[in-house]
Design a protein around this motif. Structure first.
Motif, PDB file in Angstrom:
ATOM      1  N   THR A  99       0.844  -1.182   0.000  1.00 39.60           N
ATOM      2  CA  THR A  99       0.000   0.000   0.000  1.00 39.60           C
ATOM      3  C   THR A  99       0.889   1.245   0.000  1.00 39.60           C
ATOM      4  OG1 THR A  99      -1.556  -1.221   1.378  1.00 39.60           O
ATOM      5  CG2 THR A  99      -1.891   1.160   1.208  1.00 39.60           C
ATOM      6  N   ILE A 100       0.647   2.114  -0.962  1.00 39.86           N
ATOM      7  CA  ILE A 100       1.389   3.381  -1.011  1.00 39.86           C
ATOM      8  C   ILE A 100       0.601   4.420  -0.217  1.00 39.86           C
ATOM      9  CG2 ILE A 100       2.141   5.268  -2.525  1.00 39.86           C
ATOM     10  CD1 ILE A 100       3.853   2.837  -2.928  1.00 39.86           C
ATOM     11  N   ASN A 101       1.258   5.097   0.734  1.00 38.76           N
ATOM     12  CA  ASN A 101       0.520   6.110   1.486  1.00 38.76           C
ATOM     13  C   ASN A 101       1.150   7.504   1.414  1.00 38.76           C
ATOM     14  OD1 ASN A 101       2.669   5.746   3.244  1.00 38.76           O
ATOM     15  ND2 ASN A 101       1.528   4.425   4.618  1.00 38.76           N
ATOM     16  N   GLN A 102       2.199   7.652   0.657  1.00 42.90           N
ATOM     17  CA  GLN A 102       2.724   8.994   0.399  1.00 42.90           C
ATOM     18  C   GLN A 102       3.416   9.011  -0.954  1.00 42.90           C
ATOM     19  OE1 GLN A 102       5.783   9.332   3.592  1.00 42.90           O
ATOM     20  NE2 GLN A 102       7.234   9.413   1.894  1.00 42.90           N
ATOM     21  N   GLY A 103       3.476  10.212  -1.548  1.00 42.43           N
ATOM     22  CA  GLY A 103       4.216  10.328  -2.804  1.00 42.43           C
ATOM     23  C   GLY A 103       3.330  10.659  -3.991  1.00 42.43           C
ATOM     24  N   TYR A 104       2.002  10.716  -3.776  1.00 43.21           N
ATOM     25  CA  TYR A 104       1.101  11.079  -4.863  1.00 43.21           C
ATOM     26  C   TYR A 104       0.488  12.467  -4.648  1.00 43.21           C
ATOM     27  CZ  TYR A 104       1.231   6.224  -6.424  1.00 43.21           C
ATOM     28  OH  TYR A 104       1.632   5.000  -6.873  1.00 43.21           O
ATOM     29  N   GLU A 105       0.871  13.117  -3.541  1.00 43.72           N
ATOM     30  CA  GLU A 105       0.216  14.364  -3.196  1.00 43.72           C
ATOM     31  C   GLU A 105       0.691  15.558  -4.031  1.00 43.72           C
ATOM     32  OE1 GLU A 105       2.641  12.559  -1.594  1.00 43.72           O
ATOM     33  OE2 GLU A 105       2.290  13.080   0.488  1.00 43.72           O
ATOM     34  N   MET A 106      -0.114  16.594  -4.021  1.00 44.34           N
ATOM     35  CA  MET A 106       0.202  17.837  -4.703  1.00 44.34           C
ATOM     36  C   MET A 106      -0.549  18.900  -3.908  1.00 44.34           C
ATOM     37  SD  MET A 106       1.113  20.068  -6.989  1.00 44.34           S
ATOM     38  CE  MET A 106      -0.291  21.158  -6.983  1.00 44.34           C
ATOM     39  N   ASN A 107       0.131  19.516  -2.923  1.00 50.07           N
ATOM     40  CA  ASN A 107      -0.548  20.450  -2.034  1.00 50.07           C
ATOM     41  C   ASN A 107       0.200  21.767  -1.924  1.00 50.07           C
ATOM     42  OD1 ASN A 107      -2.499  18.516  -1.155  1.00 50.07           O
ATOM     43  ND2 ASN A 107      -0.952  17.641   0.195  1.00 50.07           N
ATOM     44  N   ILE A 108      -0.556  22.812  -1.691  1.00 57.00           N
ATOM     45  CA  ILE A 108       0.065  24.090  -1.333  1.00 57.00           C
ATOM     46  C   ILE A 108       0.221  24.058   0.183  1.00 57.00           C
ATOM     47  CG2 ILE A 108      -0.221  26.589  -1.257  1.00 57.00           C
ATOM     48  CD1 ILE A 108      -2.044  26.266  -3.756  1.00 57.00           C
ATOM     49  N   ILE A 109       1.442  24.184   0.674  1.00 55.84           N
ATOM     50  CA  ILE A 109       1.674  24.119   2.109  1.00 55.84           C
ATOM     51  C   ILE A 109       1.572  25.502   2.731  1.00 55.84           C
ATOM     52  CG2 ILE A 109       3.255  23.366   3.929  1.00 55.84           C
ATOM     53  CD1 ILE A 109       4.777  21.789   1.889  1.00 55.84           C
ATOM     54  N   ASP A 110       2.135  26.468   2.056  1.00 56.50           N
ATOM     55  CA  ASP A 110       2.304  27.761   2.696  1.00 56.50           C
ATOM     56  C   ASP A 110       2.597  28.820   1.655  1.00 56.50           C
ATOM     57  OD1 ASP A 110       2.458  29.419   4.833  1.00 56.50           O
ATOM     58  OD2 ASP A 110       4.468  28.835   5.449  1.00 56.50           O
ATOM     59  N   MET A 111       2.383  30.086   2.032  1.00 55.33           N
ATOM     60  CA  MET A 111       2.861  31.157   1.172  1.00 55.33           C
ATOM     61  C   MET A 111       3.223  32.369   2.023  1.00 55.33           C
ATOM     62  SD  MET A 111      -0.536  32.634  -0.695  1.00 55.33           S
ATOM     63  CE  MET A 111      -1.923  33.261   0.219  1.00 55.33           C
ATOM     64  N   GLU A 112       4.130  33.167   1.493  1.00 55.47           N
ATOM     65  CA  GLU A 112       4.535  34.405   2.168  1.00 55.47           C
ATOM     66  C   GLU A 112       3.915  35.559   1.416  1.00 55.47           C
ATOM     67  OE1 GLU A 112       8.746  35.151   3.013  1.00 55.47           O
ATOM     68  OE2 GLU A 112       9.012  33.005   2.704  1.00 55.47           O
TER      69      GLU A 112
END
Ligand SMILES: [Zn+2]
Length: 114
Positions: A99-112
């Motif tokens: 089972t793959i549970n990481q590595g497919y994500e595409m998220n904005i974490i933060d911005m300044e």
């Protein structure tokens, strides 16, 4: 081009967020991208630089955190991370029941913003 549409959607999201919060300049945007997502960081940075044009994000720098593919094996119980973009078998026991549970994500974490 996949990255161009992602760049546009990231830009739209951060621009709206920035305006809602009453800021006028975006200095940087940090993204988390899984290696298995198929998104190429260099291509995305390139597309973002073109897409930002004369928007409030025109000075924005794109910071990308690459997340390796990781998961656990249902056969041997191993937890693993790999530098590969694809995984066909467990690195420990070569079984394909994992089972793959990481590595497919595409998220904005933060911005300044300013
Ligand atoms: Zn295994």
């Amino acid at each position: 081009m996949h990255e161009a549409s992602i760049a546009l959607s990231v830009l739209k999201t951060v621009t709206e967020e920035c305006q809602q919060r009453g800021f006028t300049t975006i200095e940087s945007v940090r993204l988390k991208i899984g290696k298995g997502s198929g998104v190429l960081p260099e291509a995305l940075t390139f597309a973002f630089d073109i897409a930002k044009g004369n928007s409030i994000a025109k000075e924005a720098r794109l910071d990308i955190d690459l997340i390796p593919l990781g998961g656990h094996c249902n056969n041997c119980g191993a937890t693993f991370e790999t530098e590969e973009r694809f995984l066909l078998a467990c690195p420990q026991c070569d079984d394909n029941n994992f089972t793959i549970n990481q590595g497919y994500e595409m998220n904005i974490i933060d911005m300044e913003v300013n």
